[in-house]
Each structure stands twice: as C-alpha cells, then as structure tokens.
Design an enzyme around this catalytic site. Structure first.
Site: not given
Length: 277
Positions: A70, A107, A133, A135, A137, A158, A162
């Site tokens: 992607k 998305d 999260g 990431g 997505a 976590r 990021r």
C-alpha cells in the site's frame, strides 16, 4: 464487429489467500448482472511495478492493493490523490485509458460510512475520539475523523514514538497517551476505535482496561475476525453502541467498483453475507 472487452479488476498483496474482497466484488457483479471479473493476485514486492504496468494490457481496469504494497504503490503511480498522499498509502488503483496509474485511498471513507451506519448514526462533533494503534490503518482513520470534524483524537500505541510521529504529522488535535494509560482515554471519548490487530483470531488480546467506556459512546473495531471482538462485547455490556469492522471493508470497496465497472454498488445485508461466505 469487435466484441467489447470484459473489464477485469482484482486485489494485489502477499499473502492474499485470506482476502474477502473477491467475494464482495463478485457478489456485486453477479447481483447487478454486470460483465467483469475480480481476481486475487499474490505478487512479490520485487515484481510489483512490472505487474502493475502489464495488467492494463491484459484488460485490467484497476486493482485494490493490500499489505505489504500500500505504501510502495505511491512511488509507482503516475497520479496520486491528496488523501492518499496525506495517509501515505493507497488501496485503490485505476488504470486510465491514457496509460497512467491513478492511486487513491478509500479506507477513511469506508471507515466513516461504517460509523454512519451505526444505530443512531455518528456525530463526529459529539466529543473526542480515543484510538488504539498507530499503524497504517490508523493514518487513514485519523485523516477521516479530522476531516469529519472530530474535535480531538486521543491516541495510544504500544510503541509511543509511533503515536508521536502521527501527532507530528497531523497536528495539535492529536493527544498521545502512554500505553499503560490507554484506558484513561475512554473517560472522555464519544468515539472509540481499535486500529490494532489485538483481539484478532490468532493474535494476543487487547489488554486495555475498558471500565472507562462511556454509556452511549460509539465503539468500533477494525478487526472483523471474529466479527464481535472482546472490545465490542464489553462495549455492548457497558451500554455503548457498536459497529464491527466488516462494514469498513465493504464501504471502502464501493468507489473502486464504481470506477472500474461503471455502476455504484449498495452495501446491504446480502453484501455482508457474501463477504462472510
């Protein structure tokens, strides 16, 4: 007289056997009586550009792109939409008649349409959103929620760095929480989103304290295997409204199908049933 070519589309990734996209698109093609085929293709990273440049010659009008391609397709595409640039990834490619590859990311649109399908709908301005999260997505979800008017996004990952990178990219409407404090975000949240794979079949559970869930909050999980994750179970018991992750997959598929096959499909109970077959 030359027969009209049958339009072909598909999905590219590796591995690809798990994808539900062929079931969704084939259902729409069949139910609407349209000519066309949608094919899953396992393509290695080293072969990606060669395959994408070759497919139009074989009658392909476009493809979906999934993990791990992607991000890479942005470097290959000739034209990239602003939202795909902002998200840093594309999931939908259109092969134009002039030979150019057009890349988009649907998305976020799929995410918003899924929330809007919740009982009572979704009011993005009702209050902050809490998100687990950071990431790929997560980027699409953040961009879509900010665009829809969510006043603030509380984010925890976590690996904190990021989440901080997303805050740096998207600005002051994001506030980062340490993972050990992730449960505290729920005290303020009108919308709760899990963008991690935690809670998916074969993955570790989402071990975040959920006692702070607010009654009436809208809770969604991008995981759709199982359809009802532990997060959604607990949220229902707490009096929250819930939306499973399958709807996002269905709604993100709509714009690509319309561009490739010329007709806008409807996401309904039959579409869900086709995806779950």
């Amino acid at each position: 007289m030359t027969a009209e070519k049958i339009p072909l589309a598909g999905v590219i990734g590796t591995p690809i056997a798990h994808t539900k996209s062929p079931q969704i698109h084939r259902h729409w093609l069949t139910s609407m009586g349209l000519p066309g085929h949608y094919i899953p293709m396992d393509v290695a990273t080293d072969d990606l550009e060669t395959v994408l440049r070759t497919l139009p010659r074989a009658g392909f009008v476009g493809v979906n792109v999934t993990i791990p391609h992607k991000e890479r397709v942005l470097d290959i595409a000739d034209l990239v939409t602003d939202r795909a640039i902002l998200i840093g990834a594309a999931n939908t490619l259109i092969f134009r008649k002039d030979g150019k590859i057009h890349a988009d990311n649907t998305d976020g649109l799929g995410f918003v349409r899924n929330l809007e399908s919740a009982p009572g709908g979704w009011d993005p301005r009702a209050g902050p959103a809490a998100m687990f999260g950071a990431g790929g997505a997560a980027r699409a979800v953040i961009a879509a929620m900010l665009d829809a008017g969510v006043p603030e996004i509380l984010i925890s990952n976590r690996t904190r760095v990021r989440a901080e990178a997303l805050q740096s990219d998207f600005g002051k409407r994001l506030r980062v929480f340490d993972w050990v404090q992730a449960g505290n975000m729920l005290d303020y949240a009108a919308t709760v989103v899990n963008t991690t794979s935690l809670g998916m079949l074969g993955q570790p559970p989402l071990r975040v304290p959920l006692d702070g869930l607010q009654k009436g909050a809208l809770v969604t999980d991008l995981v759709y295997a199982p359809l009802k994750t532990k997060l959604l179970e607990v949220a229902e018991e707490a009096g929250c409204r819930t939306v499973d992750g399958l709807g996002m997959l269905l709604h993100q598929a709509v714009p690509g199908f319309e561009r490739w096959f010329g007709t806008r499909p409807t996401v309904d109970s039959a579409t869900r049933a086709a995806a779950l077959r």
